[in-house]
Scaffold this active site. Sequence first.
Site, mmCIF file in Angstrom:
data_model
loop_
_atom_site.group_PDB
_atom_site.id
_atom_site.type_symbol
_atom_site.label_atom_id
_atom_site.label_comp_id
_atom_site.label_asym_id
_atom_site.label_seq_id
_atom_site.Cartn_x
_atom_site.Cartn_y
_atom_site.Cartn_z
ATOM 1 N N HIS A 556 0.832 -1.207 0.000
ATOM 2 C CA HIS A 556 0.000 0.000 0.000
ATOM 3 C C HIS A 556 0.869 1.260 0.000
ATOM 4 O O HIS A 556 1.013 1.923 -1.022
ATOM 5 C CB HIS A 556 -0.946 -0.021 1.199
ATOM 6 C CG HIS A 556 -1.919 1.117 1.212
ATOM 7 N ND1 HIS A 556 -2.624 1.481 2.331
ATOM 8 C CD2 HIS A 556 -2.302 1.987 0.245
ATOM 9 C CE1 HIS A 556 -3.408 2.509 2.058
ATOM 10 N NE2 HIS A 556 -3.221 2.845 0.791
ATOM 11 N N HIS A 561 1.409 5.092 -2.754
ATOM 12 C CA HIS A 561 1.567 6.469 -2.277
ATOM 13 C C HIS A 561 2.990 6.988 -2.470
ATOM 14 O O HIS A 561 3.216 8.039 -3.077
ATOM 15 C CB HIS A 561 1.203 6.552 -0.794
ATOM 16 C CG HIS A 561 -0.242 6.438 -0.505
ATOM 17 N ND1 HIS A 561 -1.050 7.527 -0.263
ATOM 18 C CD2 HIS A 561 -1.049 5.350 -0.400
ATOM 19 C CE1 HIS A 561 -2.286 7.127 -0.029
ATOM 20 N NE2 HIS A 561 -2.322 5.801 -0.101
ATOM 21 N N HIS A 748 -3.735 0.685 -6.420
ATOM 22 C CA HIS A 748 -4.090 1.327 -5.150
ATOM 23 C C HIS A 748 -5.476 0.929 -4.683
ATOM 24 O O HIS A 748 -5.689 0.647 -3.498
ATOM 25 C CB HIS A 748 -4.012 2.851 -5.267
ATOM 26 C CG HIS A 748 -4.404 3.544 -4.002
ATOM 27 N ND1 HIS A 748 -5.649 4.112 -3.827
ATOM 28 C CD2 HIS A 748 -3.738 3.721 -2.818
ATOM 29 C CE1 HIS A 748 -5.721 4.618 -2.610
ATOM 30 N NE2 HIS A 748 -4.584 4.396 -1.978
ATOM 31 N N ASN A 752 -6.380 -0.697 -1.073
ATOM 32 C CA ASN A 752 -6.879 0.307 -0.141
ATOM 33 C C ASN A 752 -8.319 0.075 0.298
ATOM 34 O O ASN A 752 -8.625 0.080 1.486
ATOM 35 C CB ASN A 752 -6.768 1.703 -0.745
ATOM 36 C CG ASN A 752 -7.175 2.785 0.241
ATOM 37 O OD1 ASN A 752 -6.419 3.141 1.134
ATOM 38 N ND2 ASN A 752 -8.379 3.313 0.087
ATOM 39 N N ILE A 898 -6.964 9.002 -1.192
ATOM 40 C CA ILE A 898 -7.242 8.801 0.232
ATOM 41 C C ILE A 898 -6.184 7.879 0.781
ATOM 42 O O ILE A 898 -5.607 7.074 0.034
ATOM 43 C CB ILE A 898 -8.648 8.198 0.464
ATOM 44 C CG1 ILE A 898 -8.973 8.072 1.950
ATOM 45 C CG2 ILE A 898 -8.755 6.851 -0.211
ATOM 46 C CD1 ILE A 898 -9.064 9.362 2.674
#
Length: 898
Positions: A556, A561, A748, A752, A898
């Site tokens: 993740h 990110h 993602h 997520n 997010i």
Amino acid sequence: MLKISTSSFNKTLPLFSLSKPFVIPNGALLFGKQVYCLNSDAAAVTRPRRQSRGRNGVEVRAVASRLGTIYPVKLAESVTVTVSAELPIGQALEDWLFHEKVFYLMLTDNDGKELGEYAYHIKISNEAEFNANFNIPEDFGEVGAISITNEQKTEVFIKNIVLDLRSGKSEFTCNSWVASKNDDPQPRVFFSNKSYLPSQTPKGLVKLRKDDLLQLRGYGEEQEERKSFQRIYDYDTYDDLGDPEKSLKLLRPVLGGNEHPYPRRCRTGREKITIEGQTFETRLDKGSPYVPINENFSKSKEAQFKFKTIYSMLHAVIPTIKEKVFATPNSRFPFFTSIDLLYNEGINLPVNNEYLGDGSTALEWLHRIIKATGDLKYKILRFELPETFKRNRFSWLSDEEFGRQTLAGMNPLSIKRVTNWPIMSNLDPKIYGNPESALTTALVDTQINIMTVEEAIKEKRLFIIDYHDALLPFVNKVRKLENTTLYGSRTLFFLDDEQQTLKPLAIELTRPPNDLKPQWKEVYTPGTCATSEWLWKLAKVHALANDTGYHQLISHWLRTHCCTEPYIIATHRCLSAMHPIYKLLLSHCRYTMEINALARQNLINAGGIIETTFSPGEYSLELSSYIYDIAWRFDHEAIPADLISRGMAIEDPLEPHGIKLVIDDYPYAKDGLDMWAIIEEWVTTYVNHYYTIPSMVESDKELQNWWTEVRTKGHADKKDEPWWPKLKTQDDLIYIVSTIIWVAAGHHSAVNFGQYPYGGYFPNRPTIARTTMPTEDPVDNVMESFIEKPEDTLLRCFPSEMQAATVMAVLDLLSAHSPDEEYLGTIPEPSWKEDPEIMEAFDKFDSKLKVLDDEIDKRNANKDLKNRNGVGVMPYELLKRTSERGVTGKGVPNSISI
């Protein structure tokens, strides 16, 4: 209509007797619809000033008059320019209401000619509109850029600018913040919606294009602290996670550089301090770290309040959970029924009414976001039971579900096919002990029962989740921390070929040697008696805690990110807003940098939520750096390459995607490959539209600078790796861009939005294992307690009450879709609407994603696909394109939002 011939003016006639003239301020006379410029010098022609008003006149010849020579001209086209903006709040409101001049606009045509005018407000509501009237001369070409100077005291969010031309409306899509001229006197430039490669840029816009990129790079301001109104993109190391000024216990290594390789984040320029020989960036006591102003959320959108308040709420609510709800930070759940109370009855939450900056209180936001129930005055927090456990409350105990979730759960990216036997470690045996796994042939043969290990490997039926080498270097360090422990782990699975499901065979746990003890390793298998069954349950807690930590830190945070931020920085620094690849990537950059900045401030920081609730503790981010160093490769981030690298697929040109899955019922891979193919097809059409021959790719300086910066600055610690794709042809560009879009969207979403559905009932996905196996170093009282009350041993190993409540609250927040979510393929970039070929390709992209949604529904309804369908089984929907707001376990946004 009055007609005047040339001959009539050869006589001295009283012109004004024909018609009363209208005198224009620039010295022209208007008769009817004709304009004459006056000049006493018959050899000079006077042009009307740009501010003159009127319509295009009828062409006539120059005539003489008693006032001098009269020259006819064509009046400028009257153009209204409307600026739509979002109304600022607070101090700015007074400025907007009581000052007429709001913006100064400068129009620039493609030849470089300029016209300037002030804009005045015409409407103020939730959205404000401002008009400027321009008279554009006939020789003024197509408007290619508009510069805005913001006359207000605060920044303004500009939505769009519309030119109301005689030929129709021309729109400049902005969706951008413009700083006050008091902060930044440099005008902000917006280019037309048209796309231009650098070599195709109209000559009048070349300098503006170059200057705009220079501003984004911040040349001349490299060492200055960034201000909130700036839009400067630059690179820095992760030297802001620790807080050694507050306490040396919060000292953390700098991530980025030779010692701890890491991707780069956006530089804030805050003051640096040196402590114990290391230089760190100072932490913020309040507010959010700097990100370029365009990365901020629009203040009128609910998403802005949602995201900002999430992190404010974490500051306000989590300490309350820690300090007031539970007796001690490390108190365990006394019974399994007390876990269920979190969902059935809730817990008293003595949250005060601390305001969070948007008019709401922490308690109100808890009730709004975490689905708290009951009257506010009772302050009851009750978690929503995840869908998985509404269907089957005891699925977390099932070995079948344990195996299924490796393919269709929260972390489907760690399972690998076993290709070599015996399994060996690559770590230094002098430091970490015997490298050969304790998963012996005899033991595994017994567990498989129907064939030998060699046969299982040959038939591609043996699989593993192997965290041995990833975690073993951290075991001794983590074990010095309180209330946590760690093992290097391996979990072995066997594929039921008919059902296409994975059966867990064994879990190996390893402790490396230390100053006092030799290496220890042991294998646990599904139980054949009460003792072995409970040991198996405990071993699964450790294996799952390792997998959950690896998911959060690697699958993740790191792979989406963290590794995406350099792509975004390079995109803004190197690609002009006019560049077609910039326009293609922009929607996939949305909100990511601000989300990452807020995460550095509150989630992954020293003493933050990740460190206090996951097994690696304060070594969590150092672990992600270690994995980045030894395992991350850009060329393995596209899903086909990732699957092949893990042995989960093999190349096969006869298959639709060029590869064949080893496990056909692998929901993440099956849906993901289909989505990848749709993305790649869209990108292929787009790229080939703008780059018709390979040399156009190589000669595009902006594009080449972009890819160079991604490699040498954004991922500087891996700049010399041989596996970086070259950028010479259209195919190279297609692969690179498709990979970036896949990571930001599909990858993602898959890791997520399943966090709360699978981790919201924490026994299914514990984030931490707090006690060692009772068989590691048997102690009489520990073994006696285990034998008498094995359930207590399991509860002591689980996260504490505080850790569980904290993680569930955070996962609920981070698994939710916002009301303004922008899903993959749903909103075209405005400039594409002006290009029929691109819009046709985008519509096809959208249509194929809709078809994929239907195909996913069909797969989930197929009773033969046991990893997606069955009694109590939650369908795999993480790669379905759209979703309702909230926690739904589906939906693929364009970006890491997010």
